[in-house]
Design an enzyme around this catalytic site. Sequence first.
Site, short mmCIF file in Angstrom:
data_model
loop_
_atom_site.label_atom_id
_atom_site.label_comp_id
_atom_site.label_asym_id
_atom_site.label_seq_id
_atom_site.Cartn_x
_atom_site.Cartn_y
_atom_site.Cartn_z
N GLY A 153 2.95 -8.53 1.66
CA GLY A 153 2.08 -8.56 0.48
C GLY A 153 2.40 -9.72 -0.46
O GLY A 153 1.78 -9.84 -1.53
N LYS B 56 10.10 -7.98 5.16
CA LYS B 56 9.24 -7.60 4.04
C LYS B 56 8.53 -8.86 3.53
O LYS B 56 8.86 -9.97 3.90
CB LYS B 56 10.07 -6.99 2.90
CG LYS B 56 10.51 -5.57 3.21
CD LYS B 56 11.16 -4.88 2.02
CE LYS B 56 10.44 -4.99 0.71
NZ LYS B 56 9.03 -4.56 0.75
N GLY B 57 7.53 -8.61 2.67
CA GLY B 57 6.85 -9.74 2.06
C GLY B 57 5.44 -9.96 2.58
O GLY B 57 4.79 -10.93 2.20
N SER C 39 0.82 -1.22 0.00
CA SER C 39 0.00 0.00 0.00
C SER C 39 0.85 1.27 0.00
O SER C 39 0.49 2.26 -0.66
CB SER C 39 -0.97 -0.01 1.19
OG SER C 39 -0.25 -0.06 2.41
N THR C 40 1.97 1.29 0.70
CA THR C 40 2.80 2.50 0.74
C THR C 40 3.51 2.68 -0.60
O THR C 40 3.56 3.80 -1.14
CB THR C 40 3.83 2.43 1.90
OG1 THR C 40 3.21 1.82 3.02
CG2 THR C 40 4.32 3.81 2.26
N GLY D 145 7.97 -0.37 0.63
CA GLY D 145 7.50 -0.39 2.00
C GLY D 145 8.18 -1.50 2.79
O GLY D 145 9.06 -2.20 2.27
N ALA D 146 7.79 -1.65 4.04
CA ALA D 146 8.33 -2.73 4.88
C ALA D 146 7.29 -3.10 5.93
O ALA D 146 6.42 -2.29 6.28
CB ALA D 146 9.62 -2.29 5.55
N GLU E 155 10.81 -8.33 -5.00
CA GLU E 155 11.25 -7.12 -4.28
C GLU E 155 12.74 -7.22 -3.94
O GLU E 155 13.48 -6.24 -4.06
CB GLU E 155 10.45 -6.95 -2.99
CG GLU E 155 9.02 -6.49 -3.22
CD GLU E 155 8.20 -6.43 -1.96
OE1 GLU E 155 7.19 -5.72 -1.96
OE2 GLU E 155 8.53 -7.11 -0.97
N LYS F 78 5.66 0.66 11.92
CA LYS F 78 6.53 -0.42 11.43
C LYS F 78 7.87 -0.51 12.18
O LYS F 78 8.62 -1.47 11.97
CB LYS F 78 6.83 -0.21 9.93
CG LYS F 78 5.60 -0.06 9.05
CD LYS F 78 4.79 -1.32 9.02
CE LYS F 78 3.58 -1.26 8.11
NZ LYS F 78 3.86 -1.23 6.70
C1 5RP Z 1 4.99 -6.58 0.02
C2 5RP Z 1 5.80 -5.86 1.03
C3 5RP Z 1 5.29 -4.54 1.50
O1 5RP Z 1 6.22 -3.57 1.19
C4 5RP Z 1 5.07 -4.61 2.98
O2 5RP Z 1 4.16 -5.67 3.23
C5 5RP Z 1 4.49 -3.29 3.52
O3 5RP Z 1 3.21 -3.11 3.00
P1 5RP Z 1 2.35 -1.82 3.27
O4 5RP Z 1 3.05 -0.67 2.63
O5 5RP Z 1 1.04 -2.14 2.63
O6 5RP Z 1 2.22 -1.63 4.76
O7 5RP Z 1 6.84 -6.28 1.46
O8 5RP Z 1 5.51 -7.84 -0.25
#
Ligand code: 5RP
Length: 229
Positions: free
Chosen positions: A103, A100-101, A33-34, A88-89, A109, A127
């Site tokens: 998503g 990470k991961g 999302s970020t 993002g993280a 990535e 985070k």
């Molecule tokens: C996807 C990721 C994203 O960067 C991580 O999950 C952070 O997500 P968001 O910005 O939605 O909080 O690693 O694989």
Amino acid sequence: MSSPNRLDLKLRAAQRAIDLVSPGMTVGLGSGSTATLWIRLLGEQVRDRGLTIRAVASSEDSEHLARSFGIPIVALEESRQLDLTVDGADEIAPGLALIKGGGGKLLREKIVASATKRFVIVADDSKVVDKLGNHPLPVEVIHMAAPLVKHSLQELGFQVALRRNVDGSPYITDEGNLLFDCSGLLIDDPPRLAAILDGTVGLVEHGLFLGMASLALIAGEDGVVERKS
Ligand code: 5RP
């Protein structure tokens, strides 16, 4: 005045990252999302302000979004070194050790980040952690090896859950693999754990990103704070 919500904070972090982009750069696009907010801001610069960049995407979703703004997408064949990647993280620990991961896009990535001169994280301050491991650690595995890798992860002390879609079917990554979410263990020694996971046959990649990010832009109620590795 009401306090900003998480999405506002993510947007503020993403806005700061736009300042790092210069014309002519090859830019890595994160996922989540970020990163999505950042791709939209970058896309507006390309579509409305004539910014000339090209990009490498870390997921099909990010590629699709970038193309919708007219951002030219290239493969690593055409550009083996990227100037800047913004992503993002899920967790940010001291030294910019990351999980990470969340998503499910960790493999691409990590490939994109590893090919990048400057890997920058954008996040809201929820985070930030002292120690990695409250967020499950995603691990991507080859189908055939899944029972063996699951057993190895359990031996390390993790509770291991196969990631599933809302309909209950296994989540399949962009590269056609399965994902395990590993929880229940605070990670005392991330480099040691990463070395063990890197040496596990059939485990394609894991969500520990160590020594990769040089800067994190972390948005909280009092503004955006820079953390350097
Ligand atoms: C996807 C990721 C994203 O960067 C991580 O999950 C952070 O997500 P968001 O910005 O939605 O909080 O690693 O694989």
